[in-house]
Motif scaffolding. Structure first.
Motif, mmCIF file in Angstrom:
data_model
loop_
_atom_site.group_PDB
_atom_site.id
_atom_site.type_symbol
_atom_site.label_atom_id
_atom_site.label_comp_id
_atom_site.label_asym_id
_atom_site.label_seq_id
_atom_site.Cartn_x
_atom_site.Cartn_y
_atom_site.Cartn_z
ATOM 1 N N LEU A 62 0.845 -1.187 0.000
ATOM 2 C CA LEU A 62 0.000 0.000 0.000
ATOM 3 C C LEU A 62 0.883 1.241 0.000
ATOM 4 N N ASP A 63 0.696 2.090 -1.012
ATOM 5 C CA ASP A 63 1.388 3.366 -1.097
ATOM 6 C C ASP A 63 0.384 4.497 -0.945
ATOM 7 N N GLN A 64 0.711 5.472 -0.089
ATOM 8 C CA GLN A 64 0.003 6.746 -0.095
ATOM 9 C C GLN A 64 0.789 7.659 -1.015
ATOM 10 N N MET A 65 0.187 8.062 -2.123
ATOM 11 C CA MET A 65 0.856 8.869 -3.144
ATOM 12 C C MET A 65 0.579 10.344 -2.863
ATOM 13 N N GLY A 66 1.622 11.093 -2.516
ATOM 14 C CA GLY A 66 1.411 12.467 -2.076
ATOM 15 C C GLY A 66 1.015 12.415 -0.593
ATOM 16 N N GLU A 67 0.456 13.428 -0.110
ATOM 17 C CA GLU A 67 -0.164 14.586 -0.694
ATOM 18 C C GLU A 67 0.908 15.601 -1.077
ATOM 19 N N VAL A 68 0.866 16.101 -2.346
ATOM 20 C CA VAL A 68 1.887 17.020 -2.811
ATOM 21 C C VAL A 68 1.249 18.062 -3.722
ATOM 22 N N GLU A 69 1.709 19.293 -3.591
ATOM 23 C CA GLU A 69 1.263 20.394 -4.458
ATOM 24 C C GLU A 69 2.351 20.623 -5.503
ATOM 25 N N TYR A 70 2.068 20.223 -6.746
ATOM 26 C CA TYR A 70 3.038 20.340 -7.818
ATOM 27 C C TYR A 70 3.017 21.730 -8.445
ATOM 28 N N ALA A 71 4.193 22.239 -8.755
ATOM 29 C CA ALA A 71 4.315 23.449 -9.556
ATOM 30 C C ALA A 71 4.168 23.070 -11.031
ATOM 31 N N PRO A 72 3.904 24.028 -11.920
ATOM 32 C CA PRO A 72 3.821 23.710 -13.348
ATOM 33 C C PRO A 72 5.071 22.971 -13.835
ATOM 34 N N GLY A 73 4.847 21.880 -14.565
ATOM 35 C CA GLY A 73 5.937 21.075 -15.095
ATOM 36 C C GLY A 73 6.423 19.979 -14.179
ATOM 37 N N GLU A 74 5.943 19.933 -12.942
ATOM 38 C CA GLU A 74 6.442 18.963 -11.960
ATOM 39 C C GLU A 74 5.673 17.645 -11.890
ATOM 40 N N PRO A 75 4.367 17.582 -12.187
ATOM 41 C CA PRO A 75 3.637 16.323 -12.000
ATOM 42 C C PRO A 75 4.309 15.152 -12.702
ATOM 43 N N LYS A 76 4.345 14.017 -12.012
ATOM 44 C CA LYS A 76 5.054 12.844 -12.514
ATOM 45 C C LYS A 76 4.178 11.603 -12.409
ATOM 46 N N GLY A 77 4.526 10.601 -13.196
ATOM 47 C CA GLY A 77 3.805 9.337 -13.156
ATOM 48 C C GLY A 77 4.778 8.173 -13.170
ATOM 49 N N THR A 78 4.390 7.085 -13.858
ATOM 50 C CA THR A 78 5.254 5.917 -13.995
ATOM 51 C C THR A 78 5.486 5.639 -15.472
ATOM 52 N N PRO A 79 6.618 5.046 -15.832
ATOM 53 C CA PRO A 79 6.791 4.564 -17.202
ATOM 54 C C PRO A 79 6.030 3.249 -17.390
ATOM 55 N N TRP A 80 6.000 2.734 -18.606
ATOM 56 C CA TRP A 80 5.378 1.433 -18.863
ATOM 57 C C TRP A 80 6.086 0.359 -18.046
ATOM 58 N N HIS A 81 5.304 -0.514 -17.412
ATOM 59 C CA HIS A 81 5.876 -1.593 -16.612
ATOM 60 C C HIS A 81 4.891 -2.753 -16.542
ATOM 61 N N PRO A 82 5.382 -3.969 -16.226
ATOM 62 C CA PRO A 82 4.521 -5.157 -16.212
ATOM 63 C C PRO A 82 3.966 -5.463 -14.823
ATOM 64 N N HIS A 83 2.913 -6.288 -14.799
ATOM 65 C CA HIS A 83 2.392 -6.864 -13.556
ATOM 66 C C HIS A 83 1.847 -8.255 -13.856
ATOM 67 N N ARG A 84 1.908 -9.116 -12.860
ATOM 68 C CA ARG A 84 1.280 -10.448 -12.953
ATOM 69 C C ARG A 84 0.968 -10.942 -11.544
ATOM 70 N N GLY A 85 -0.182 -11.616 -11.391
ATOM 71 C CA GLY A 85 -0.462 -12.358 -10.172
ATOM 72 C C GLY A 85 -1.249 -11.644 -9.095
ATOM 73 N N PHE A 86 -1.686 -10.386 -9.347
ATOM 74 C CA PHE A 86 -2.405 -9.653 -8.309
ATOM 75 C C PHE A 86 -3.241 -8.554 -8.956
ATOM 76 N N GLU A 87 -3.905 -7.745 -8.104
ATOM 77 C CA GLU A 87 -4.718 -6.632 -8.574
ATOM 78 C C GLU A 87 -4.161 -5.324 -8.017
ATOM 79 N N THR A 88 -4.163 -4.267 -8.832
ATOM 80 C CA THR A 88 -3.797 -2.942 -8.344
ATOM 81 C C THR A 88 -5.058 -2.099 -8.237
ATOM 82 N N VAL A 89 -5.205 -1.429 -7.101
ATOM 83 C CA VAL A 89 -6.366 -0.581 -6.838
ATOM 84 C C VAL A 89 -5.840 0.840 -6.616
ATOM 85 N N THR A 90 -6.130 1.749 -7.538
ATOM 86 C CA THR A 90 -5.662 3.132 -7.432
ATOM 87 C C THR A 90 -6.852 4.032 -7.146
#
Length: 326
Positions: A62-90
């Protein structure tokens, strides 16, 4: 912290309070989540760090993402990546996140929405803020939970559930001091929209200062309480609990917690997530983006990913095309 709000809690169905013969779950442990960075550099709290997987079962991460106030140009995500064997709940509380996967699933989620991705036999996916949010900046806050799959479901066909905030089950406590949003499972006769392979419940509650939350909880489920923000206590012995802390609870029929009468100025209420599920009680072999039953299955997953057997990156304008292993 918008998620879903209700102006008048008195119009909502009410949760029961513990009665004669009911047992409030005792506190087994309280741990503090270390902070780090995920993906392309967004800040997270690792809520389950230092907790035995047997106490978390059927959950693994379990990850708590943020809480963060991004300035213009700062918001980030993830690159393409694989998963197998479970469920992700965002679950998005503030901000916007776009999702795309190699099976054609995806969409955009914002305040109170949830993307529920069953990786099953394997797929590639990416999570990024939309281009307009990157340019503008803004508040970003959410959760990502990993739910393990039992052995006979690890090879299920991948699928995607787009759960809108309007679908959440909403209930209040007996004194209308807390709002409870049910994302998955059945709580107090009300249900959330998430369809799960593993029997479980997930809710997000907002407690006014001094309010108490009593949640009837299935006896065959484990129970975890994580504090997104604020200060309070959990259990009959009122064990202190604050932002970034996880309480593992023992056996019983009710989860009980309360908010302190005085909260921090930035967050006027106490925000918590309560999780629980029926333990799978199977061996767990976990490495990076793969959660399997044996080390050999994990190694096979890495090989399948490297040989392109988990799908190909779709052609998406503006999307990063670099692959990573977790």
């Amino acid at each position: 912290m918008p998620a879903v709000t209700v102006d008048d809690l008195t119009v909502l169905p009410r949760l029961a309070t513990p009665g004669l013969g009911d047992t409030v779950r005792p506190v087994v442990s309280v741990t503090s989540a270390p902070q780090g960075y995920e993906g392309e550099g967004f800040p997270v709290r690792r809520a389950f760090a230092g907790v035995d997987l047997a106490q978390l079962d059927p959950f693994v991460h379990l990850d708590q993402m943020g809480e963060v106030e991004y300035a213009p140009g700062e918001p980030k995500g993830t690159p393409w990546h694989p998963h197998r064997g479970f469920e992700t709940v965002t679950y998005m509380i503030d901000g916007v996140m776009d999702h795309q996967d190699s099976q054609g699933g995806g969409g955009s989620i914002t305040n109170g929405d949830t993307q529920w991705m069953t990786a099953g036999s394997g797929l590639l996916h990416i999570e990024t803020p939309p281009e307009w949010l990157v340019a503008k900046g803004g508040l970003f806050h959410g959760l990502q939970l990993w739910v393990n799959l039992p052995r006979d479901q690890k090879w299920a066909q991948p699928r995607y559930q787009d759960l809108r905030s309007s679908q959440l089950g909403l209930v209040a406590t007996a004194d209308a001091g807390a709002l409870v949003r049910i994302i998955a499972g059945e709580v107090g006769g009300q249900s959330g929209p998430g369809s799960t392979h593993t029997p479980m419940a997930m809710l997000h509650a907002t407690l006014a200062p001094g309010a108490r939350l009593d949640v009837p909880w299935r006896a065959d489920f484990n129970a975890l309480v994580y504090v997104l923000s604020g200060n309070g206590h959990v259990g009959l012995d009122q064990r202190p609990l604050k932002t970034g802390q996880l309480a593992v609870l023992g056996a019983g029929d009710f989860v009980t917690l309360g908010a302190d009468a005085r909260q921090e100025g930035r967050h006027p209420s106490m925000e918590v997530v309560v999780l629980g599920g029926r333990p799978i009680r199977e061996p767990v072999a976990w490495a990076g983006p793969f959660v399997m039953n044996t080390k050999a299955e994990v190694m096979a997953a890495f090989e399948d990913f490297q040989k392109g057997r988990m799908g190909q990156i779709p052609a998406v304008h503006g999307a990063p095309t670099d692959l990573v292993e977790g």
